[in-house]
Design a protein around this motif. Sequence first.
Motif, PDB file in Angstrom:
ATOM      1  N   UNK A 137      -4.231   4.018 -10.562  1.00  0.00           N
ATOM      2  CA  UNK A 137      -4.231   2.845  -9.692  1.00  0.00           C
ATOM      3  C   UNK A 137      -4.807   1.665 -10.445  1.00  0.00           C
ATOM      4  N   UNK A 138      -4.366   0.462 -10.061  1.00  0.00           N
ATOM      5  CA  UNK A 138      -4.821  -0.750 -10.730  1.00  0.00           C
ATOM      6  C   UNK A 138      -4.390  -1.972  -9.931  1.00  0.00           C
ATOM      7  N   UNK A 139      -5.037  -3.094 -10.216  1.00  0.00           N
ATOM      8  CA  UNK A 139      -4.621  -4.395  -9.693  1.00  0.00           C
ATOM      9  C   UNK A 139      -3.939  -5.123 -10.832  1.00  0.00           C
ATOM     10  N   UNK A 140      -2.828  -5.773 -10.534  1.00  0.00           N
ATOM     11  CA  UNK A 140      -2.071  -6.457 -11.583  1.00  0.00           C
ATOM     12  C   UNK A 140      -1.680  -7.849 -11.120  1.00  0.00           C
ATOM     13  N   UNK A 141      -1.718  -8.802 -12.028  1.00  0.00           N
ATOM     14  CA  UNK A 141      -1.265 -10.148 -11.697  1.00  0.00           C
ATOM     15  C   UNK A 141      -0.497 -10.722 -12.884  1.00  0.00           C
ATOM     16  N   UNK A 142       0.346 -11.721 -12.605  1.00  0.00           N
ATOM     17  CA  UNK A 142       1.150 -12.326 -13.648  1.00  0.00           C
ATOM     18  C   UNK A 142       1.798 -13.594 -13.149  1.00  0.00           C
ATOM     19  N   UNK A 143       2.513 -14.273 -14.044  1.00  0.00           N
ATOM     20  CA  UNK A 143       3.145 -15.529 -13.666  1.00  0.00           C
ATOM     21  C   UNK A 143       4.556 -15.337 -13.127  1.00  0.00           C
ATOM     22  N   UNK A 144       5.094 -14.104 -13.242  1.00  0.00           N
ATOM     23  CA  UNK A 144       6.453 -13.849 -12.769  1.00  0.00           C
ATOM     24  C   UNK A 144       6.589 -12.363 -12.443  1.00  0.00           C
ATOM     25  N   UNK A 145       7.659 -12.006 -11.721  1.00  0.00           N
ATOM     26  CA  UNK A 145       7.913 -10.605 -11.405  1.00  0.00           C
ATOM     27  C   UNK A 145       7.928  -9.792 -12.692  1.00  0.00           C
ATOM     28  N   UNK A 146       7.368  -8.591 -12.636  1.00  0.00           N
ATOM     29  CA  UNK A 146       7.170  -7.828 -13.858  1.00  0.00           C
ATOM     30  C   UNK A 146       7.733  -6.417 -13.752  1.00  0.00           C
ATOM     31  N   UNK A 147       8.300  -5.951 -14.871  1.00  0.00           N
ATOM     32  CA  UNK A 147       8.706  -4.544 -14.979  1.00  0.00           C
ATOM     33  C   UNK A 147       7.589  -3.813 -15.704  1.00  0.00           C
ATOM     34  N   UNK A 148       7.045  -2.817 -15.041  1.00  0.00           N
ATOM     35  CA  UNK A 148       5.888  -2.089 -15.561  1.00  0.00           C
ATOM     36  C   UNK A 148       6.285  -0.652 -15.881  1.00  0.00           C
ATOM     37  N   UNK A 149       5.911  -0.205 -17.071  1.00  0.00           N
ATOM     38  CA  UNK A 149       6.137   1.181 -17.489  1.00  0.00           C
ATOM     39  C   UNK A 149       4.789   1.834 -17.723  1.00  0.00           C
ATOM     40  N   UNK A 150       4.587   2.998 -17.139  1.00  0.00           N
ATOM     41  CA  UNK A 150       3.346   3.754 -17.343  1.00  0.00           C
ATOM     42  C   UNK A 150       3.699   5.174 -17.783  1.00  0.00           C
ATOM     43  N   UNK A 151       2.729   5.850 -18.378  1.00  0.00           N
ATOM     44  CA  UNK A 151       2.965   7.228 -18.786  1.00  0.00           C
ATOM     45  C   UNK A 151       2.031   8.154 -18.025  1.00  0.00           C
ATOM     46  N   UNK A 152       2.630   9.156 -17.388  1.00  0.00           N
ATOM     47  CA  UNK A 152       1.892  10.145 -16.606  1.00  0.00           C
ATOM     48  C   UNK A 152       2.364  11.534 -17.041  1.00  0.00           C
ATOM     49  N   UNK A 153       2.175  12.514 -16.178  1.00  0.00           N
ATOM     50  CA  UNK A 153       2.619  13.871 -16.506  1.00  0.00           C
ATOM     51  C   UNK A 153       4.148  13.936 -16.466  1.00  0.00           C
ATOM     52  N   UNK A 154       4.733  14.594 -17.439  1.00  0.00           N
ATOM     53  CA  UNK A 154       6.198  14.637 -17.533  1.00  0.00           C
ATOM     54  C   UNK A 154       6.820  15.489 -16.438  1.00  0.00           C
ATOM     55  N   UNK A 155       8.026  15.091 -16.027  1.00  0.00           N
ATOM     56  CA  UNK A 155       8.846  15.810 -15.043  1.00  0.00           C
ATOM     57  C   UNK A 155       8.092  16.098 -13.745  1.00  0.00           C
ATOM     58  N   UNK A 156       7.335  15.131 -13.266  1.00  0.00           N
ATOM     59  CA  UNK A 156       6.600  15.272 -11.994  1.00  0.00           C
ATOM     60  C   UNK A 156       6.998  14.136 -11.051  1.00  0.00           C
ATOM     61  N   UNK A 157       6.909  14.405  -9.757  1.00  0.00           N
ATOM     62  CA  UNK A 157       7.234  13.383  -8.764  1.00  0.00           C
ATOM     63  C   UNK A 157       5.968  12.646  -8.325  1.00  0.00           C
ATOM     64  N   UNK A 158       6.098  11.343  -8.200  1.00  0.00           N
ATOM     65  CA  UNK A 158       4.978  10.494  -7.804  1.00  0.00           C
ATOM     66  C   UNK A 158       5.419   9.561  -6.682  1.00  0.00           C
ATOM     67  N   UNK A 159       4.491   9.274  -5.782  1.00  0.00           N
ATOM     68  CA  UNK A 159       4.730   8.299  -4.712  1.00  0.00           C
ATOM     69  C   UNK A 159       4.108   6.977  -5.157  1.00  0.00           C
ATOM     70  N   UNK A 160       4.882   5.910  -5.027  1.00  0.00           N
ATOM     71  CA  UNK A 160       4.430   4.581  -5.445  1.00  0.00           C
ATOM     72  C   UNK A 160       3.995   3.782  -4.217  1.00  0.00           C
ATOM     73  N   UNK A 161       2.796   3.225  -4.276  1.00  0.00           N
ATOM     74  CA  UNK A 161       2.297   2.325  -3.234  1.00  0.00           C
ATOM     75  C   UNK A 161       2.019   0.968  -3.870  1.00  0.00           C
ATOM     76  N   UNK A 162       2.503  -0.095  -3.230  1.00  0.00           N
ATOM     77  CA  UNK A 162       2.206  -1.458  -3.670  1.00  0.00           C
ATOM     78  C   UNK A 162       1.586  -2.205  -2.503  1.00  0.00           C
ATOM     79  N   UNK A 163       0.361  -2.655  -2.699  1.00  0.00           N
ATOM     80  CA  UNK A 163      -0.413  -3.303  -1.623  1.00  0.00           C
ATOM     81  C   UNK A 163      -0.480  -2.406  -0.387  1.00  0.00           C
ATOM     82  N   UNK A 164      -0.719  -1.107  -0.649  1.00  0.00           N
ATOM     83  CA  UNK A 164      -0.884  -0.085   0.401  1.00  0.00           C
ATOM     84  C   UNK A 164       0.391   0.208   1.181  1.00  0.00           C
ATOM     85  N   UNK A 165       1.510  -0.337   0.742  1.00  0.00           N
ATOM     86  CA  UNK A 165       2.793  -0.029   1.363  1.00  0.00           C
ATOM     87  C   UNK A 165       3.583   0.913   0.462  1.00  0.00           C
ATOM     88  N   UNK A 166       4.135   1.964   1.054  1.00  0.00           N
ATOM     89  CA  UNK A 166       4.902   2.919   0.261  1.00  0.00           C
ATOM     90  C   UNK A 166       6.182   2.260  -0.260  1.00  0.00           C
TER      91      UNK A 166
END
Length: 197
Positions: A137-166
Amino acid sequence: MNKLLVNRSILLYNKITKYCAFRLKEIAQFWSLYVLAEYIEPNVLYAGVSETIKSRRAKQMPVVNELIRKEADGSVSFGNYLLEKKSKLEDFEHKGDLYKVKTFKEITKLEKNGLFVYESVPGTAVNHLIVTDQGMEFKVCGYDDSQITVELESACEYIIFINDNRAGKMKTNLGGKLVLSVELADGKEAFVKIQKQ
């Protein structure tokens, strides 16, 4: 005597009126330019707008001027999308790990012990990044819409929440990469949570 007092009173009244009108005009001009710079045309500052408005706007944006830092809660913050030229910092030690960050307006990238952690295009500032076995989890800010790539455990399913909304569910590839888009603009901050299902 009374005529002299009346004349002086009229002169004084005229001076006060002119001064007040001048000051009101100055105040009106300042606020109209301030509103223009702050809300209507954030990327264009017209002639007559004080440099202090520029510096005020820069101070409001939560960038990491030192490129990366430790936080009191054990997390790390990094990135400065206001930089025109690419800057990097290597061998930043935190909890026995070594971090490397590259950042400027076009890209922000973080590595930990030589392994990929985070990348955004265009550049962003990330505050309070926490990575666990269950996600990140993290807070992120920028001057324009951003494409973010992160590395986690391979071949696993994750639920994404942005501003507490799924925002959806995603599966990492064999390399553990997960790509998401976050709507950001003019220093707007978003809270991102990626939770293992």
